[in-house]
Design a protein around this motif. Sequence first.
Motif, short mmCIF file in Angstrom:
data_model
loop_
_atom_site.label_atom_id
_atom_site.label_comp_id
_atom_site.label_asym_id
_atom_site.label_seq_id
_atom_site.Cartn_x
_atom_site.Cartn_y
_atom_site.Cartn_z
N SER A 1 45.54 64.59 -24.34
CA SER A 1 46.16 65.00 -23.31
C SER A 1 45.50 64.11 -22.05
O SER A 1 44.11 64.10 -22.07
N ARG B 1 44.64 67.23 -30.30
CA ARG B 1 45.36 67.41 -29.26
C ARG B 1 44.89 66.31 -28.32
O ARG B 1 43.63 66.12 -27.98
N THR C 1 52.28 64.08 -20.72
CA THR C 1 50.91 63.29 -21.22
C THR C 1 50.11 64.34 -22.06
O THR C 1 48.96 64.30 -22.19
N ASP C 2 50.86 64.91 -22.98
CA ASP C 2 50.33 65.84 -23.80
C ASP C 2 50.96 65.61 -25.45
O ASP C 2 52.39 65.93 -25.48
#
Length: 176
Positions: free
Chosen positions: A105, A103, A147-148
């Motif tokens: 972010s 992930r 933004t992920d």
Amino acid sequence: MTNQKHQFDASPVLVEDMAPVLRLSLRVKPAHRASLGQALGLDLPTRVGARVAAGGTEALCLGPDEWLITAPEGTDLTTPARAVYADAPHSLVDISDREVTLRLSGPSVLDLLAACCPRDVAAIPVGSAARTVFDSATVVLWRDGPTDFRMDIWRSFAPHVRALLAQVQEEFVAGL
């Protein structure tokens, strides 16, 4: 005429390993897509890059007859797929151990990804995904928010990709 230098946001990007998931590679002819999707409990998308989700299971269309399906570990999708095989022949392969997911972010995630990805990552719509390359590694980028992102990487390339991500972040902080 003035030279304007692009200003990168030097904010750190959070890079974290995600928990393992069931990951399946599905190939099925378009004529059998709906039948197999019904058996799996998903309306398999037809547009490349489109995603659907139902009950914790996600399907991403990677090509006209190719999908990547993810689900929580322990989910049984092979039994319902096997039940419709005679009417909807397909290939459903468990690739769970082949890949890991990171992930990514933070406010500078687009700059971080753009440093090693030739694709215009900012153009990937939220809620879709794309197969692309990060340096020399084939990856799938899932855009979950502005933004992920999630990045699926072949396990053997993960150390290389992690090192590049760390190096680019260090360069951003140093102002290079």
